[in-house]
Design a protein around this motif. Structure first.
Motif, PDB file in Angstrom:
ATOM      1  N   UNK A  58      42.667  -6.162  42.621  1.00 18.87           N
ATOM      2  CA  UNK A  58      43.058  -7.849  42.266  1.00 18.87           C
ATOM      3  C   UNK A  58      42.952  -8.689  43.270  1.00 18.87           C
ATOM      4  N   UNK A  59      43.193  -8.351  44.483  1.00 22.06           N
ATOM      5  CA  UNK A  59      42.953  -9.180  45.537  1.00 22.06           C
ATOM      6  C   UNK A  59      41.400  -9.768  45.687  1.00 22.06           C
ATOM      7  N   UNK A  60      40.722  -8.656  45.624  1.00 23.02           N
ATOM      8  CA  UNK A  60      39.289  -8.928  45.697  1.00 23.02           C
ATOM      9  C   UNK A  60      38.737  -9.816  44.435  1.00 23.02           C
ATOM     10  N   UNK A  61      39.263  -9.470  43.256  1.00 20.29           N
ATOM     11  CA  UNK A  61      38.886 -10.685  42.173  1.00 20.29           C
ATOM     12  C   UNK A  61      39.510 -11.686  42.526  1.00 20.29           C
ATOM     13  N   UNK A  62      40.712 -11.884  42.812  1.00 20.20           N
ATOM     14  CA  UNK A  62      41.406 -13.002  43.262  1.00 20.20           C
ATOM     15  C   UNK A  62      40.262 -14.141  44.324  1.00 20.20           C
ATOM     16  N   UNK A  63      39.902 -13.395  45.371  1.00 20.51           N
ATOM     17  CA  UNK A  63      39.129 -13.983  46.141  1.00 20.51           C
ATOM     18  C   UNK A  63      37.640 -14.538  45.426  1.00 20.51           C
ATOM     19  N   UNK A  64      37.031 -13.523  44.685  1.00 23.71           N
ATOM     20  CA  UNK A  64      35.776 -14.037  44.012  1.00 23.71           C
ATOM     21  C   UNK A  64      36.276 -15.193  43.042  1.00 23.71           C
ATOM     22  N   UNK A  65      37.481 -14.909  42.355  1.00 25.16           N
ATOM     23  CA  UNK A  65      37.728 -16.084  41.354  1.00 25.16           C
ATOM     24  C   UNK A  65      37.774 -17.497  42.055  1.00 25.16           C
ATOM     25  N   UNK A  66      38.567 -17.247  43.088  1.00 24.35           N
ATOM     26  CA  UNK A  66      38.691 -19.049  43.889  1.00 24.35           C
ATOM     27  C   UNK A  66      37.338 -19.269  44.079  1.00 24.35           C
ATOM     28  N   UNK A  67      36.547 -18.323  44.692  1.00 26.46           N
ATOM     29  CA  UNK A  67      35.299 -18.874  44.978  1.00 26.46           C
ATOM     30  C   UNK A  67      34.353 -19.419  43.661  1.00 26.46           C
ATOM     31  N   UNK A  68      34.545 -18.704  42.821  1.00 24.36           N
ATOM     32  CA  UNK A  68      33.919 -18.958  41.490  1.00 24.36           C
ATOM     33  C   UNK A  68      34.383 -20.248  40.821  1.00 24.36           C
ATOM     34  N   UNK A  69      35.867 -20.517  40.996  1.00 27.29           N
ATOM     35  CA  UNK A  69      36.369 -21.606  40.604  1.00 27.29           C
ATOM     36  C   UNK A  69      36.042 -22.860  41.417  1.00 27.29           C
ATOM     37  N   UNK A  70      36.013 -22.557  42.560  1.00 34.70           N
ATOM     38  CA  UNK A  70      35.352 -23.795  43.474  1.00 34.70           C
ATOM     39  C   UNK A  70      34.179 -24.292  43.093  1.00 34.70           C
ATOM     40  N   UNK A  71      33.427 -23.323  42.623  1.00 38.98           N
ATOM     41  CA  UNK A  71      31.889 -23.626  42.299  1.00 38.98           C
ATOM     42  C   UNK A  71      31.839 -24.247  40.835  1.00 38.98           C
ATOM     43  N   UNK A  72      32.768 -23.836  39.967  1.00 37.96           N
ATOM     44  CA  UNK A  72      32.411 -24.291  38.671  1.00 37.96           C
ATOM     45  C   UNK A  72      33.415 -25.457  38.343  1.00 37.96           C
ATOM     46  N   UNK A  73      34.560 -25.546  38.875  1.00 36.93           N
ATOM     47  CA  UNK A  73      35.426 -26.554  38.967  1.00 36.93           C
ATOM     48  C   UNK A  73      36.322 -26.615  37.506  1.00 36.93           C
ATOM     49  N   UNK A  74      36.206 -25.549  36.738  1.00 39.25           N
ATOM     50  CA  UNK A  74      37.069 -25.524  35.652  1.00 39.25           C
ATOM     51  C   UNK A  74      37.371 -23.966  35.265  1.00 39.25           C
ATOM     52  N   UNK A 117      14.286 -22.805  34.915  1.00 37.28           N
ATOM     53  CA  UNK A 117      14.983 -21.967  33.776  1.00 37.28           C
ATOM     54  C   UNK A 117      16.390 -21.610  34.548  1.00 37.28           C
ATOM     55  N   UNK A 118      17.315 -21.432  33.692  1.00 39.19           N
ATOM     56  CA  UNK A 118      18.305 -20.734  34.453  1.00 39.19           C
ATOM     57  C   UNK A 118      19.071 -19.951  33.336  1.00 39.19           C
ATOM     58  N   UNK A 119      20.145 -18.943  33.615  1.00 40.36           N
ATOM     59  CA  UNK A 119      20.753 -18.295  32.673  1.00 40.36           C
ATOM     60  C   UNK A 119      22.049 -18.882  32.496  1.00 40.36           C
ATOM     61  N   UNK A 120      22.614 -18.939  31.173  1.00 45.87           N
ATOM     62  CA  UNK A 120      23.798 -19.430  30.824  1.00 45.87           C
ATOM     63  C   UNK A 120      24.897 -18.598  31.498  1.00 45.87           C
ATOM     64  N   UNK A 121      25.696 -19.307  32.457  1.00 45.81           N
ATOM     65  CA  UNK A 121      27.016 -18.438  32.896  1.00 45.81           C
ATOM     66  C   UNK A 121      26.291 -18.023  34.549  1.00 45.81           C
ATOM     67  N   UNK A 122      25.162 -18.613  34.922  1.00 44.97           N
ATOM     68  CA  UNK A 122      24.698 -18.390  36.104  1.00 44.97           C
ATOM     69  C   UNK A 122      25.649 -19.037  37.135  1.00 44.97           C
ATOM     70  N   UNK A 123      26.232 -18.426  38.205  1.00 46.35           N
ATOM     71  CA  UNK A 123      26.902 -19.180  39.006  1.00 46.35           C
ATOM     72  C   UNK A 123      26.014 -19.720  40.234  1.00 46.35           C
ATOM     73  N   UNK A 124      24.921 -19.456  40.409  1.00 51.38           N
ATOM     74  CA  UNK A 124      24.028 -19.675  41.685  1.00 51.38           C
ATOM     75  C   UNK A 124      23.072 -20.562  41.183  1.00 51.38           C
ATOM     76  N   UNK A 125      22.829 -21.643  41.752  1.00 53.02           N
ATOM     77  CA  UNK A 125      21.560 -22.600  41.602  1.00 53.02           C
ATOM     78  C   UNK A 125      20.823 -23.001  42.515  1.00 53.02           C
ATOM     79  N   UNK A 126      21.210 -22.082  43.788  1.00 59.37           N
ATOM     80  CA  UNK A 126      20.448 -22.431  44.981  1.00 59.37           C
ATOM     81  C   UNK A 126      19.105 -22.244  44.838  1.00 59.37           C
ATOM     82  N   UNK A 127      18.609 -21.490  44.375  1.00 60.69           N
ATOM     83  CA  UNK A 127      17.056 -21.223  43.971  1.00 60.69           C
ATOM     84  C   UNK A 127      16.294 -22.574  43.525  1.00 60.69           C
TER      85      UNK A 127
END
Ligand SMILES: Nc1ncnc2c1ncn2[C@@H]1O[C@H](COP(=O)(O)OP(=O)(O)O)[C@@H](O)[C@H]1O
Ligand SMILES: [Mg+2]
Lengths: 387, 295, 237
Positions: B197-213, A199-209
């Protein structure tokens, strides 16, 4: 980009809904209680653009059969089921002959029930849940290849490709993301085995598990199926490939999005089911060209073509009924066969509201789409909608 | 054993991104006593900056600094335009305003940019992985651990070594008295927002890199997680926010790994229950909430 | 021209009128004390003078400038500061950090090192506690830190709100000693106290506040002699 103050937008929206709406007696009034903002806007906005394209085209040619102009009345349901029901009721009271509901079963059920009791045919823009008509009644129609139908095509493809052990990834959050359950049914019917599911949760950023678990599966999965979409699918496949897992991945229409094609190497070879493929000379290619001419850019999702299809279905129904009467249209929809849409031919006759449509399987190759196959599956294989 | 170590790495990486976000919320909370729910929209703005930079062919080396600067400016602008006029109106008004800011930005993104997610192609080397012994460690995973450590380190240095940093810490304890030191309230608050904002920016970049959109609504869920992490750590407590983030990451990964499949759908419910249990025993959070004198 | 002129000050907390009519003057070089019972409106007056609370009526002039309605940070930069009641040191920060923040307005002028040495001389105890967290200091030490922190902004006028509150008699001595030394350093002082005798011993002049209004004023000697002082102080005026 010019910034428009928020109150200007709000004002424009209010004005648009307040303008006196006098329809000529022969106009087909289409009430659309769909989501222009909120979580469903990603689907309803493009669908609405496709609908508009078809309407402009038909009205420019003098209306349906040269007779019935289409009068689209739009109310933003803001991705909220309660708002959707309110908007639907207003549109019905306002004289809509047909109702269009959002691209999701939840808000469509409430709005559909209003339509049902008013005797108005209701169409969800692009919900794919086969349960929707069952939950509402005989006035509710969907407009997209059902989840169970898509899953049947992809499961058969998996078996035909020689895969034996599947892993499925499901989110209990929506009925759509449980599509792999249908896949499992068909895959096992055809002799495959599901060796792992998560299972996963929508919006979950982490799938490592999940990825760590997939890696440790015995026997290893030789195919992975999920209906995860953005942002989950990209995150999942990146982490999957980063972990060195190379098993092929099958997805569904949720990933029919430019993001998937921009993912680079990780998405190479991903196969997914969707509503159509723009082969040279196909109606979808023609639609895309028209869309580009009207909007200045290519549609970035199949939902626009699906919205176009919806209006083509209404056109066919009104032609058949030769009337814009609610009851007559509803009766006519139930008799429609092989309506040519942009994505597929569409048949409602003999169905319980989920149309017979072709499913296209598409493979991501070098950031572009390649058609794997296009078919309407063997009806005997399609699992019954599960609640 | 190998799986256990692998899951620990996973927990660190996920916890790190939660920690960065929670830290951003906590910095602002510590000086203003408000949770800025529009924090998530800074992530989104960071994402759109990357998207438009790529579209306009901005040189790759400039994109990350540019995105971070835009994130800081956006947070500062939020303070200036939306929150400053309400200064002194009380935390509830500020909280509600932050919801409004978040909602307005989402509608603006949907109407002026696109209701659809916009693809952000990420260079392939970022999606790769390297192998250490039996472990596969994703590049983005390691980057998020490194980025968390770096940001926490930099922030600590800033707070301990610079006058503005000390002023932020002082303001977190007693805002009026900080002003008696001749320190400008607006500067402290603006600085807190810029840091968040800077902290959110860094997490934003990581999150974007992860989700690609980038997606108009993408900020909501991360800010919710960050909120939980911040509460867990002790709201307004910066160390607590970091620990809370890692704690939440560990709970989520731990449950994901340990729960049998039939129970998996209840994972989030169980995780939240665990959080509630922690809060029942420590209502002030793991590290104790900051009780301070606000402006 | 007086260093500080407060004229007809009135301050409210919502519907509560805490200060109704306070007028006072402080000349450069003076120690002026404000006496009054608990709740008389002394702290409220000081906070309004320094800009932490808005004045509902009245004017505050410092050094010839009308500072009514200015922010505290601006007023502090003009050379007036307040050591608030209850010390209000930054407990989780070290002694050194407290003092460095105190010198925030002096950083540009580059004279923090000199200031620092001066404080270590005035408050030797703080020198030995430099790296300790301020919250771990004793009450007397905290009060010294609070005053030292205020002095770091090089005020010409220091508002002191009950510096002897809650301190042991021996520490109270030390604080009053210190106030005397500050005068010698050329710092003008407006001292709010409940320690009437000591305050009047050190002050040049004084005011008695009751119910948010100045009810009595005069030289320290005159006030000491006045039978009304005890009465006003006890809040029975
Ligand atoms: N923050 C506050 N809110 C409401 N009333 C207050 C507040 N602070 C003080 N007061 C009231 O204002 C009056 C004056 O208080 P204060 O100036 O602190 O007196 P003093 O310093 O002379 O003891 C008192 O009646 C007190 O109860
Ligand atoms: Mg007082």
């Amino acid at each position: 980009m010019k910034l428009v103050p928020i109150y200007a937008i709000a004002g424009a929206l209010t004005l648009a809904t307040m303008l006196p709406q006098q329809a000529a007696a022969d106009d087909l009034v289409v009430g659309a209680a769909i989501s222009l903002t909120g979580g469903l806007a990603y689907a309803d906005v493009p669908a609405q653009k496709g609908m508009q394209l078809a309407i402009d085209e038909i009205n420019a040619a003098g209306g349906i059969g040269g007779k019935y102009k289409i009068d689209l009345r739009l109310k933003d349901s803001r991705s909220d089921p309660a708002q959707t029901s309110i908007a639907a009721q207003e549109l019905i009271d306002d004289g809509a002959s047909v109702l269009v509901t959002p691209c999701d079963a939840d808000p469509s059920i409430g709005a559909g029930q209003m339509a049902q009791s008013a005797g108005v045919a209701a169409f969800s823009t692009c919900a794919s849940s086969p349960n929707l008509p069952l939950a509402v009644g005989d006035h509710m129609f969907t407009n997209f290849p059902g989840d169970n139908v898509q899953a049947t095509v992809s499961a058969k493809y998996a078996i035909d490709s020689g895969y034996k052990n599947a892993y499925i990834l499901i989110s209990p959050d929506t009925s759509y993301t449980q599509l792999p359950n249908y896949f499992k049914t068909v895959f096992e019917t055809l002799g495959g085995k599901v060796v792992g599911e998560d299972n996963f949760s929508i919006g979950q950023q982490d799938f490592s598990a999940q990825v760590t678990k997939i890696k440790s599966l015995e026997p290893a999965a030789d195919v992975i199926m999920t209906a995860a979409y953005e942002p989950d699918f990209p995150a999942f496949i990146k982490q999957l490939r980063a972990a060195g897992i190379t098993a092929p991945v099958i997805g569904s229409d949720g990933i029919d999005s430019p993001t998937t094609f921009a993912l680079g190497d990780v998405a190479e070879g991903v196969v997914f089911s969707t509503a159509g493929f723009a082969a040279p000379g196909s109606p979808l290619e023609a639609f895309n060209a028209k869309y580009k001419a009207a909007n200045g850019e290519n549609p970035d999702t199949i939902f626009s073509a699906i919205g176009y299809d919806l209006i083509k279905v209404l056109e066919a129904a009104v032609l058949k009924a030769d009337s814009v009467d609610r009851e007559a249209i509803w009766q006519a929809v139930r008799e429609l066969e092989n309506v040519q849409g942009a994505t597929s031919t569409i048949t409602y006759k003999g169905t319980n509201g989920v149309p017979l449509r072709q499913v296209s399987l598409i493979k991501v190759v070098k950031g572009d789409r390649e058609l794997v196959l296009q078919e309407a599956p063997d009806a005997a294989l399609i699992p019954a909608p599960s609640l | 054993m190998e799986i256990f170590v692998q899951q620990c790495v996973n927990a660190l990486s996920l916890g790190g991104t939660y920690a960065l976000l929670a830290l951003g919320l906590a910095v602002v909370f510590s000086v203003l006593g408000m949770i800025n729910f529009a924090h998530g929209e800074i992530l989104t703005i960071t994402g759109y900056t990357v998207f438009f930079s790529l579209m306009l062919a901005v040189p790759a080396v400039l994109i990350i600094p540019l995105a971070l600067i835009v994130a800081m400016l956006a947070a500062a602008a939020m303070e200036r335009v939306a929150f400053r006029p309400l200064r002194g109106a009380g935390p509830t008004s500020l909280l509600i305003t932050s919801f409004a800011v978040s909602g307005i930005l989402q509608v603006l993104f949907q109407n002026l940019i696109s209701a659809r997610p916009r693809p952000v192609p990420i260079p392939d080397f970022l999606t790769g992985a390297f192998t250490v012994g039996p472990f596969h460690i994703g590049v983005i995973q390691s980057l998020s651990i490194l980025a968390t450590l770096a940001m926490v380190g930099l922030l600590t240095l800033f707070l301990k070594r610079t006058l503005l940093g000390m002023a932020i810490r002082a303001a977190a304890v007693d805002f009026p008295t900080t002003r008696l030191m001749g320190i400008r309230a607006n500067r402290v608050i603006l600085a807190a927002f810029a840091i968040s904002g800077l902290l959110a920016g860094v997490s934003g970049l990581l999150w974007i890199a992860q989700r690609g959109s980038v997606d108009p609504l993408m900020g909501f869920l991360p800010v919710l997680k960050a909120f939980i992490a911040a509460i867990l750590g002790g709201i307004g407590n910066l160390t607590g926010a970091v620990i809370g983030g890692f704690f939440l990451g560990a709970i989520e990964i731990g449950l994901q790994a340990a729960l049998p499949e039939p129970v998996q759908p209840f994972r989030d419910a169980i995780a939240l229950t665990l959080v509630v249990v922690v809060l029942l025993y420590r209502p002030q959070g793991l590290f104790g909430a900051v009780h301070s004198v606000r402006p | 021209m007086s260093l500080l002129e407060v004229d007809g000050l009135a301050v409210s907390y919502g519907p509560i009128k805490a200060v109704r009519d306070v007028s006072l003057v402080v000349e450069a070089g003076e120690i002026v004390t404000v006496l009054g019972a608990n709740g008389a409106g002394k702290s409220t007056s000081l906070q309004a003078i320094i800009g932490l609370l808005p004045a509902q009526q009245g004017r505050v002039r410092f050094d010839g400038h009308d500072v009514t309605g200015e922010s505290p940070e601006r007023i502090v930069r003009r050379g007036m500061t307040l050591t608030p009641e209850g010390r209000r040191i930054f407990a989780p920060l070290t002694v050194e950090e407290n003092l460095r923040i105190g010198a925030a307005t002096q950083v540009r002028r580059g004279n923090t090192a000199e200031l620092w040495d001066q404080m270590m001389e005035l408050f030797p105890i703080l020198a030995s506690r430099r790296r300790q967290l301020a919250g771990t200091l004793s009450g007397g030490e905290q009060q010294q830190l609070a005053i030292a922190r205020s002095l770091m902004s090089r005020p010409r006028l220091l508002l002191l709100d009950e510096p002897s509150l809650g301190l042991a008699p021996i520490v109270v001595e030390l604080i009053f000693d210190l106030i005397g030394r500050l005068r010698d350093l050329g710092i003008t002082i407006l001292l709010v106290e409940q320690n009437v005798h000591q305050a009047l011993d050190i002050a040049d002049r004084g005011y008695v506040v009751s119910g948010g209004t100045v009810v009595l004023e005069g030289t320290a000697e005159a006030l000491k002699a006045s039978a009304d002082v005890q009465k006003a102080y006890l809040g029975q005026a």
